[in-house]
Every structure is written in C-alpha cells, then in structure tokens.
Scaffold this active site. Structure first.
Site, PDB file in Angstrom:
ATOM      1  N   CYS A  56      28.756  47.495  49.435  1.00 55.39           N
ATOM      2  CA  CYS A  56      28.162  46.292  50.017  1.00 55.39           C
ATOM      3  C   CYS A  56      26.643  46.347  50.023  1.00 55.39           C
ATOM      4  CB  CYS A  56      28.686  46.068  51.435  1.00 55.39           C
ATOM      5  SG  CYS A  56      28.270  47.382  52.595  1.00 55.39           S
ATOM      6  N   GLU A 118      29.140  56.710  55.376  1.00 52.76           N
ATOM      7  CA  GLU A 118      30.192  56.007  54.641  1.00 52.76           C
ATOM      8  C   GLU A 118      29.966  56.133  53.138  1.00 52.76           C
ATOM      9  OE1 GLU A 118      32.036  52.102  55.726  1.00 52.76           O
ATOM     10  OE2 GLU A 118      30.499  52.144  57.291  1.00 52.76           O
TER      11      GLU A 118
END
Length: 423
Positions: A56, A118
């Site tokens: 993202c 992440e």
C-alpha cells in the site's frame, strides 16, 4: 558503449509514499498475478536477478539491468501507470544506493510509519515468489539474507519498533481516540487480507468491543478466521449492504482495484466512521461528501503516531550502526567474489615458480632438502597472497587496476572483472 555491451548493475526503481499520494500509488500498484507475469517476462529477457515489491505504501522492482529503463518499462507495463507520471514521483537507486535502500526498507527506517515491521513480511513474500519463479541469483539471495538478519537485530536490540505502530494498529488507535464509547459501537470489517486480519486482531487486543462483524468475498476464509476468533460474527458478502444500516464503524480492507463502497451502500442520514485501509482506495470519493460520514485513509492514519515516532526517531542512529555492520559484511562478500579468482591465479602462478625452483635446486645442490624447501616457500606464498588480499580490501585500492597489474606481472590469463556488482 551500446546497451548490449554494458555490464549489468543493481537497480531499485519505484515509488513510495514519500513522493506519491494514495491515488498515484494505487495507479502503479501491481497485482499478484501481474507480478508473476512481470517476473516471467524478465526471465525470458535474460534479466539475471529480479524481484517485485508492491504494497500500500510502495511499488518497487529490484534487479540487475544494463539500464534502469529495462525495469521501469516492466513496472509501467504491469501496472496502470505511465512513464510520464512515474518520472514525477519515482526513485531510482543504483548499486550501493540500492543496497542501502533495501536495508532501510527491511529494518523499518523507510516505512511510512517509522519502525513499522509489516514490510518485513511483505519483503520476504516478494523474494520467496521470485525465488520460486527462478528469478533470483546468488547476489540477491546473499543481500536479502543479510537484510533480514539486520532487521532481526534492529528489532531485538533497539526501540525502533517500540509501541508497535502499523497501519492496522493506527486504525484501531484512531477509533479509540475519535469514537465516543467505541466499545459499544457496531464495527464491521470488510475484507480479510493481511491488513484486515491484523486490524481484527488489534480490535480484539486493544478494545473490549463485542459487536464486531466480518464480511469477506471468500466465505471460507472468513469462516476459518471466525473459528479462531469466536468473538467475531461472520456474514456472507451478500449481506454487506444490509449490515451497513446498523454499522457505526466500517473498516475497509479489500484487494479490489476499484471502489467497492459507494453512496448507494449508505442509508440516508446515516452517521458512520469509515476507515479505508485499501490500496488503491476502495471507498468512492463521493462517500466522503455525504452528511454524517467521516472517511479516513492510510495517509491520514500516519499522522496519529507522532508520540511513538518521537521515541523511535531517537533509535535511528543505533539502527543505522547495525545496518552499517551488515552492509560492510555484504561488501566484503562482494569483494571476495570479485577478487578471489585473481588471488587463486596468483597463488597458482607462485606455486609453479616454487616447483620450478625446487626442481632446479634439487639438481644443482647435493642432498638438497626438498621437504624443508617446500615448507619455507609455501609459507612465503601464503604471506604474499595474504598481503595481496589485504591490499585489495583497502578502501583506496583500485581493485581492477591492481588485478590487471598482477596478472601481467605473473602472466596468468585475463580475468573477467565485469561481473555483476552491487557493492
């Protein structure tokens, strides 16, 4: 020099949150299927060593090429972006800068939320995908191995990831700080990708809310998650619109390429907080204009972590020191691969000289002690080659020039010095 004759160099080309907003990043996002097609085409074109990272916050290609446009053209072809837009928001790193960039990504220094780990899992998966398709090489494997080691050491020995703040965590923190009586509100999580999964887990961990519902296009996946977390209700995708009528907080985390939440889904006069964690955005821009509806996205969420970030910023020097150690180890490995053939060739030439001299003196000198001569001369050969290695490792050494001089002096064959190099 023509492109065909140029040696391949390590490049990292792509874009990230630093220059590109959510909309632009969504345009250049590469789907899983297209990543596979991209890697296969790169392999067919003879690109030796390449992998793709698309999240993202960034889309990047790391690989060996004669010119960065070889990689840029692949990125543009397999996304919805174009070269003109790419030029305005892109980063192109070469050789040692590309190596440095990967270390910064892998340790969380380059994450939109400083210290967010992440990305490490996403980096592992991207590299695993490339390895399964046969598009990695020894250089990239060694580099990735050291990046992951550095990542682990930074995480264990610094506070760079203290108060872990990921997009999923930030979403829950936003709800806690901005929704009155959040534990009594009806929360609907739509989409169970990696971020959606982590968001669900964070809601359970950081709140006492017992009104959590999950909707996912793949019912089997949702039921499996619901079985592990019985506190969460699971509904089929067909009930999304009806469920929204009673929802107070909607968390959108789907992998769709176009908006899946539109004004048609929202009842007139409805008050709701919508957190859009999708890339590209999955909430139609028109929804934000509806009265009573508040929409926040990934970029906005990053602004709520200032307190944690300040603590993490103080840990940057310690993290960079760790990175420098592993980068030095990688550089030593690169240098070793480059000059070891020359060292071996020098040693072999010296051994030929050694044997010729021992044979000569064996004939000339009565009772000549061959064994002692071999021991003494072998030690000399070892000292000479060790000294040569030390010379080649020195920072101000022109390695190619030194190797060429030695090869001419000892008349051993010319070595290939244009090997792929990412130092």
């Amino acid at each position: 020099m023509s492109l065909e004759n140029m040696p391949a160099k390590l490049y990292n080309v792509g874009l990230s949150y630093k220059k590109a907003d959510v909309k632009v990043r969504g345009t250049f996002s590469i789907t899983k299927n297209n990543q596979i097609l991209l890697l296969k085409e790169a392999k067919e074109k003879g690109i030796d060593g390449i992998f793709v990272l698309s999240t993202c916050n960034r889309t990047e290609i790391t690989g060996f090429a004669k010119h960065p446009f070889e990689l840029i053209s692949l990125l543009v072809k397999y996304s919805n972006g174009n070269v003109e837009d790419f030029i305005n928001v892109s980063n192109v790193y070469k050789n040692k800068e590309a190596v440095k960039h990967l270390f910064r990504i892998g340790t969380g220094l380059d994450s939109q939320i400083l210290g967010d780990y992440e990305i490490v899992g996403q980096l592992k998966e991207s590299f695993k995908q490339a390895k399964e398709l046969g598009t990695t090489n020894a250089y990239l494997e060694r580099l990735m191995n050291l990046v992951l080691h550095a990542s682990k050491e930074v995480k264990n020995n610094t506070k760079l990831s203290s108060g872990t703040t990921s997009v999923a965590y930030a979403a829950v923190q936003y709800i806690i700080e901005n929704v009155p009586e959040y534990n009594t509100k009806n929360i609907l999580v739509y989409g169970l990708g990696e971020i959606g999964t982590n968001t669900c887990k964070n809601i359970l961990e950081y709140t006492s809310n017992k009104h959590i519902t999950l909707v996912n296009r793949t019912m089997e996946t949702a039921l499996a998650f619901g079985k592990q977390h019985p506190e969460i209700s699971v509904l089929p995708f067909s009930e999304l619109t009806s469920q929204l009528r009673t929802t107070d907080v909607l968390i959108v985390s789907t992998g769709a390429s176009s908006p899946t939440i539109t004004p048609a889904h929202i009842s007139e006069g409805k008050e709701m907080l919508i957190v859009d964690l999708s890339m590209p955005k999955n909430v139609d821009v028109a929804v934000k204009q509806l009265e009573g509806i508040t929409v926040v996205d990934v970029d906005e969420l990053s602004q709520i972590t200032d307190k944690t970030i300040e603590t993490r910023r103080n840990e940057i020097p310690a993290a960079e020191k760790i990175i420098d150690t592993y980068r030095a180890e990688f550089n030593d490995w690169i240098a070793y691969r480059k000059f070891i053939p020359a060292v071996n060739a020098l040693k072999e030439s010296l051994q030929h000289i050694q044997q010729d001299e021992i044979n000569f003196h064996s004939k000339k000198i009565k009772n000549f002690n061959v064994e002692h001569a071999e021991v003494v001369t072998s030690r000399l050969i070892q000292k000479i080659t060790t000294q040569f290695v030390k010379h080649l490792k020195e920072e101000d050494t022109a390695v190619d020039q030194s190797i060429n001089v030695i090869s001419k002096m000892f008349n051993f064959r010319e070595l290939n010095l244009n090997e792929n190099e990412s130092k």
